[in-house]
Scaffold this active site. Structure first.
Site, short mmCIF file in Angstrom:
data_model
loop_
_atom_site.label_atom_id
_atom_site.label_comp_id
_atom_site.label_asym_id
_atom_site.label_seq_id
_atom_site.Cartn_x
_atom_site.Cartn_y
_atom_site.Cartn_z
N LYS A 235 0.87 -1.17 0.00
CA LYS A 235 0.00 0.00 0.00
C LYS A 235 0.90 1.22 0.00
O LYS A 235 1.64 1.47 0.96
CB LYS A 235 -0.92 0.02 1.22
CG LYS A 235 -1.86 1.23 1.21
CD LYS A 235 -2.65 1.35 2.49
CE LYS A 235 -3.50 2.63 2.44
NZ LYS A 235 -4.12 2.93 3.74
N GLY B 3 -8.67 9.14 9.44
CA GLY B 3 -9.04 9.20 10.85
C GLY B 3 -10.10 10.22 11.20
O GLY B 3 -10.42 10.40 12.38
N ALA C 24 -9.93 5.66 3.97
CA ALA C 24 -9.82 6.85 4.81
C ALA C 24 -11.14 7.59 4.95
O ALA C 24 -11.86 7.81 3.97
CB ALA C 24 -8.74 7.81 4.31
N GLY C 25 -11.44 7.96 6.18
CA GLY C 25 -12.60 8.79 6.47
C GLY C 25 -13.87 8.04 6.81
O GLY C 25 -14.84 8.63 7.29
N ASN D 229 -9.97 1.46 9.58
CA ASN D 229 -9.09 1.27 10.72
C ASN D 229 -9.60 2.03 11.94
O ASN D 229 -10.10 1.46 12.91
CB ASN D 229 -7.67 1.69 10.37
CG ASN D 229 -6.65 1.41 11.47
OD1 ASN D 229 -5.46 1.63 11.29
ND2 ASN D 229 -7.06 0.93 12.63
N THR D 230 -9.52 3.36 11.88
CA THR D 230 -9.84 4.18 13.04
C THR D 230 -11.23 3.91 13.60
O THR D 230 -11.42 3.77 14.81
CB THR D 230 -9.71 5.68 12.69
OG1 THR D 230 -8.36 5.95 12.30
CG2 THR D 230 -10.07 6.55 13.88
#
Length: 256
Positions: free
Chosen positions: A95, A156, A182-183, A204-205
């Site tokens: 990645k 995040g 992301a987001g 993830n977050t």
């Protein structure tokens, strides 16, 4: 089934390894998510330790590892990190992440394209994290990237699909898998991305910082499955007008 380069995945949910309270909780959440592809930052792994607290549990879990170059600020730094990852982990999957601004963590389009082209020539399977720019995503595809990973919102931020209009264009024109990265903050964001036509999402977050990461991982698994099923079912067309589901005339006469 989702195919990227030489691998096939049953799950359309990819996960990360950051921000978890412990490596045990990380593994439990990943298992609950059903994810088969997990990304990890090389800067967080101690390659000198054979029993690294992050790496070893992932290997034991049997997931496919996707090392990332998070922390790289230039193409040269990313290429160097990629070479270290391939040597240390024995994988040519990568990645690609290049974000020079630590506050916003937005990907550098110029350095990303430069690094992607070089890494593909070196035999890497490159999955670049990039802005939701249809032109850039097409260029990344043309230089040989195995997939593109446009952002939904800043890393995040949990803001959801703030780039929805651009993501729709990217999905429509892409001939390689599109992974929204992301987001994504709640499971409904993931469902929406899959319904739009994205091939996968990376989360993830939203999982790691939840009060119950394992439960949230389960919720994301179900949300992604729902999104895939909804897309396969082919939803009806949107209309600015009402469309009655029952007859509007004739029923009174029938009762007379």
């Amino acid at each position: 089934m989702l195919r990227i380069a030489d691998k096939t995945f049953n799950s359309h949910l990819f996960t990360g390894t950051g921000k978890f309270a412990s490596s045990q909780l990380m593994v439990e959440a990943i298992r609950a998510s059903g994810s088969q592809l997990v990304t990890l930052a090389m800067k967080r792994v101690d390659l000198r330790q054979h029993n690294d607290a992050i790496l070893m549990p992932l290997i034991e879990a049997g997931v496919t590892l996707l090392p990332n170059t998070s922390g790289a600020k230039t193409a040269e730094e990313a290429i160097f990190a990629a070479q270290l990852a391939r040597e240390a982990l024995g994988t040519h999957w990568l990645k690609l992440e290049i974000h020079p601004d630590a506050r916003w963590l937005l990907p550098d389009p110029i350095e990303t394209l430069k690094a992607a082209e070089a890494l593909v020539k070196q035999g890497f399977v490159v999955l670049p994290y990039c802005g939701a720019d249809p032109v850039l995503c097409k260029r990344l595809e043309e230089v040989g990237c195995a997939a593109v990973m446009p952002l939904g919102a800043p890393i995040g931020s949990n803001q959801g699909l703030e780039t929805k209009a651009m993501l729709e264009i990217i999905i429509q024109q892409s001939t390689v898998p599109v992974v929204v990265d992301a987001g994504i903050g709640v499971p409904s964001h993931a469902t929406q991305a899959l319904e739009m036509g994205a091939d996968a999402v990376l989360v993830n977050t939203a999982i790691a910082v939840a009060d119950d990461p394992v439960m949230m991982a389960t919720a994301f698994r179900l949300a992604v499955e729902a999104g895939v099923l909804a897309r396969q079912a082919v939803p009806g067309n949107r209309s600015p007008y009402a469309s009655a589901t029952s007859p509007l005339t004739g029923f009174l006469e029938a009762l007379a």
